[in-house]
Design a protein around this motif. Structure first.
Motif, PDB file in Angstrom:
ATOM      1  N   PHE A 181       0.829  -1.210   0.000  1.00 20.49           N
ATOM      2  CA  PHE A 181       0.000   0.000   0.000  1.00 20.49           C
ATOM      3  C   PHE A 181       0.861   1.257   0.000  1.00 20.49           C
ATOM      4  N   GLY A 182       1.952   1.245   0.734  1.00 23.44           N
ATOM      5  CA  GLY A 182       2.861   2.393   0.731  1.00 23.44           C
ATOM      6  C   GLY A 182       3.481   2.625  -0.638  1.00 23.44           C
ATOM      7  N   MET A 183       3.875   1.551  -1.302  1.00 25.51           N
ATOM      8  CA  MET A 183       4.445   1.697  -2.640  1.00 25.51           C
ATOM      9  C   MET A 183       3.380   2.106  -3.655  1.00 25.51           C
ATOM     10  N   THR A 184       2.124   1.758  -3.401  1.00 30.66           N
ATOM     11  CA  THR A 184       1.047   2.219  -4.266  1.00 30.66           C
ATOM     12  C   THR A 184       0.949   3.738  -4.208  1.00 30.66           C
ATOM     13  N   HIS A 185       1.076   4.291  -3.009  1.00 34.00           N
ATOM     14  CA  HIS A 185       1.069   5.750  -2.877  1.00 34.00           C
ATOM     15  C   HIS A 185       2.260   6.363  -3.610  1.00 34.00           C
ATOM     16  N   SER A 186       3.410   5.756  -3.479  1.00 29.65           N
ATOM     17  CA  SER A 186       4.603   6.251  -4.169  1.00 29.65           C
ATOM     18  C   SER A 186       4.424   6.190  -5.689  1.00 29.65           C
ATOM     19  N   LEU A 187       3.805   5.131  -6.183  1.00 31.54           N
ATOM     20  CA  LEU A 187       3.524   5.009  -7.613  1.00 31.54           C
ATOM     21  C   LEU A 187       2.555   6.101  -8.067  1.00 31.54           C
ATOM     22  N   HIS A 188       1.538   6.369  -7.280  1.00 32.62           N
ATOM     23  CA  HIS A 188       0.577   7.423  -7.616  1.00 32.62           C
ATOM     24  C   HIS A 188       1.273   8.787  -7.682  1.00 32.62           C
ATOM     25  N   VAL A 189       2.139   9.072  -6.733  1.00 32.60           N
ATOM     26  CA  VAL A 189       2.857  10.352  -6.728  1.00 32.60           C
ATOM     27  C   VAL A 189       3.773  10.460  -7.942  1.00 32.60           C
ATOM     28  N   GLU A 190       4.438   9.379  -8.300  1.00 37.92           N
ATOM     29  CA  GLU A 190       5.342   9.410  -9.459  1.00 37.92           C
ATOM     30  C   GLU A 190       4.574   9.563 -10.761  1.00 37.92           C
ATOM     31  N   ILE A 191       3.431   8.901 -10.886  1.00 39.94           N
ATOM     32  CA  ILE A 191       2.608   9.071 -12.088  1.00 39.94           C
ATOM     33  C   ILE A 191       2.148  10.520 -12.193  1.00 39.94           C
ATOM     34  N   ARG A 192       1.715  11.093 -11.081  1.00 44.20           N
ATOM     35  CA  ARG A 192       1.269  12.492 -11.096  1.00 44.20           C
ATOM     36  C   ARG A 192       2.433  13.425 -11.436  1.00 44.20           C
ATOM     37  N   ARG A 193       3.610  13.180 -10.884  1.00 42.12           N
ATOM     38  CA  ARG A 193       4.765  14.021 -11.176  1.00 42.12           C
ATOM     39  C   ARG A 193       5.155  13.935 -12.642  1.00 42.12           C
ATOM     40  N   GLN A 194       5.146  12.734 -13.185  1.00 42.36           N
ATOM     41  CA  GLN A 194       5.471  12.565 -14.602  1.00 42.36           C
ATOM     42  C   GLN A 194       4.420  13.220 -15.491  1.00 42.36           C
ATOM     43  N   ALA A 195       3.173  13.167 -15.087  1.00 43.18           N
ATOM     44  CA  ALA A 195       2.100  13.717 -15.916  1.00 43.18           C
ATOM     45  C   ALA A 195       2.055  15.236 -15.881  1.00 43.18           C
ATOM     46  N   HIS A 196       2.528  15.852 -14.830  1.00 47.49           N
ATOM     47  CA  HIS A 196       2.414  17.298 -14.683  1.00 47.49           C
ATOM     48  C   HIS A 196       3.651  18.057 -15.149  1.00 47.49           C
ATOM     49  N   ARG A 197       4.479  17.437 -15.957  1.00 47.06           N
ATOM     50  CA  ARG A 197       5.625  18.163 -16.511  1.00 47.06           C
ATOM     51  C   ARG A 197       5.126  19.206 -17.499  1.00 47.06           C
ATOM     52  N   TRP A 198       5.859  20.306 -17.632  1.00 46.18           N
ATOM     53  CA  TRP A 198       5.472  21.401 -18.531  1.00 46.18           C
ATOM     54  C   TRP A 198       6.140  21.254 -19.877  1.00 46.18           C
ATOM     55  N   THR A 199       6.032  20.093 -20.457  1.00 47.63           N
ATOM     56  CA  THR A 199       6.514  19.852 -21.812  1.00 47.63           C
ATOM     57  C   THR A 199       5.420  19.128 -22.574  1.00 47.63           C
ATOM     58  N   GLY A 200       5.587  18.984 -23.867  1.00 46.89           N
ATOM     59  CA  GLY A 200       4.619  18.263 -24.674  1.00 46.89           C
ATOM     60  C   GLY A 200       4.756  16.756 -24.484  1.00 46.89           C
ATOM     61  N   TRP A 201       3.876  16.031 -25.153  1.00 50.88           N
ATOM     62  CA  TRP A 201       3.908  14.565 -25.108  1.00 50.88           C
ATOM     63  C   TRP A 201       5.204  14.098 -25.749  1.00 50.88           C
ATOM     64  N   CYS A 202       5.890  13.181 -25.098  1.00 46.19           N
ATOM     65  CA  CYS A 202       7.169  12.718 -25.633  1.00 46.19           C
ATOM     66  C   CYS A 202       7.202  11.189 -25.651  1.00 46.19           C
ATOM     67  N   ARG A 203       8.298  10.663 -26.165  1.00 47.12           N
ATOM     68  CA  ARG A 203       8.460   9.222 -26.299  1.00 47.12           C
ATOM     69  C   ARG A 203       8.383   8.527 -24.942  1.00 47.12           C
ATOM     70  N   ALA A 204       8.942   9.127 -23.909  1.00 51.56           N
ATOM     71  CA  ALA A 204       8.922   8.515 -22.581  1.00 51.56           C
ATOM     72  C   ALA A 204       7.498   8.338 -22.063  1.00 51.56           C
ATOM     73  N   ASP A 205       6.614   9.270 -22.394  1.00 52.72           N
ATOM     74  CA  ASP A 205       5.221   9.135 -21.977  1.00 52.72           C
ATOM     75  C   ASP A 205       4.571   7.914 -22.622  1.00 52.72           C
ATOM     76  N   ALA A 206       4.808   7.748 -23.910  1.00 52.83           N
ATOM     77  CA  ALA A 206       4.246   6.593 -24.616  1.00 52.83           C
ATOM     78  C   ALA A 206       4.823   5.279 -24.074  1.00 52.83           C
ATOM     79  N   VAL A 207       6.110   5.264 -23.791  1.00 57.00           N
ATOM     80  CA  VAL A 207       6.737   4.050 -23.251  1.00 57.00           C
ATOM     81  C   VAL A 207       6.169   3.730 -21.872  1.00 57.00           C
ATOM     82  N   ASN A 208       5.959   4.744 -21.033  1.00 56.85           N
ATOM     83  CA  ASN A 208       5.369   4.505 -19.713  1.00 56.85           C
ATOM     84  C   ASN A 208       3.974   3.903 -19.828  1.00 56.85           C
ATOM     85  N   ILE A 209       3.176   4.401 -20.763  1.00 57.58           N
ATOM     86  CA  ILE A 209       1.828   3.863 -20.955  1.00 57.58           C
ATOM     87  C   ILE A 209       1.883   2.423 -21.440  1.00 57.58           C
TER      88      ILE A 209
END
Length: 141
Positions: free
Chosen positions: A45-73
């Motif tokens: 459960f603790g790592m689930t919270h960490s995963l949620h925070v990392e997904i949110r951090r990755q999603a809120h970057r101020w750049t356009g959609w990039c290759r890393a986003d597609a690979v993460n999905i």
């Protein structure tokens, strides 16, 4: 505030695998004591919270959609498919339930990342016409 970190590929999928592996170890370990099972469940459960925070951090970057986003999905979708196989092929009912919960969580993580990433991109300021656009500096971390 400028975004100082770049898009990362391994952090989201690595946390997803660690979370799933810990959850599976909590129920499929064999001769665990109840204390060890509860402790592994709380760690998952603790790592689930960490995963949620990392997904949110990755999603809120101020750049356009990039290759890393597609690979993460794609990687999250692959882990969801593997969790579905675990839910279908695993023996004990507890392991099947964890597989189904992991599959649902990974699919929800994919959807959450896509929705938040699209919102972040839509909130980017439009480039001014006739003036050169300032590109934020990206120090390496």
């Amino acid at each position: 505030m400028e975004e100082r970190r770049r898009a990362r590929i391994g952090t989201v999928s690595g946390l997803a695998l660690l979370t799933g592996g810990t959850a599976v170890a909590a129920v499929a370990g064999g001769a665990h004591s109840i204390f060890a099972t509860i402790l592994l469940g709380l760690l998952a459960f603790g790592m689930t919270h960490s995963l949620h925070v990392e997904i949110r951090r990755q999603a809120h970057r101020w750049t356009g959609w990039c290759r890393a986003d597609a690979v993460n999905i794609v990687l999250l979708a692959c882990w969801a498919a593997a969790a579905v196989v675990l839910a279908i092929e695993a023996g004990p009912i507890a392991l099947r339930l964890v597989g189904a919960a992991l599959a649902a969580a990974y699919v929800a993580g994919c959807g959450y990342f896509i929705i938040e990433r699209r919102r972040s991109i839509a909130a980017l300021p439009a480039p001014a016409v006739g003036r050169p656009q300032r590109v934020p500096s990206k120090p390496g971390f």
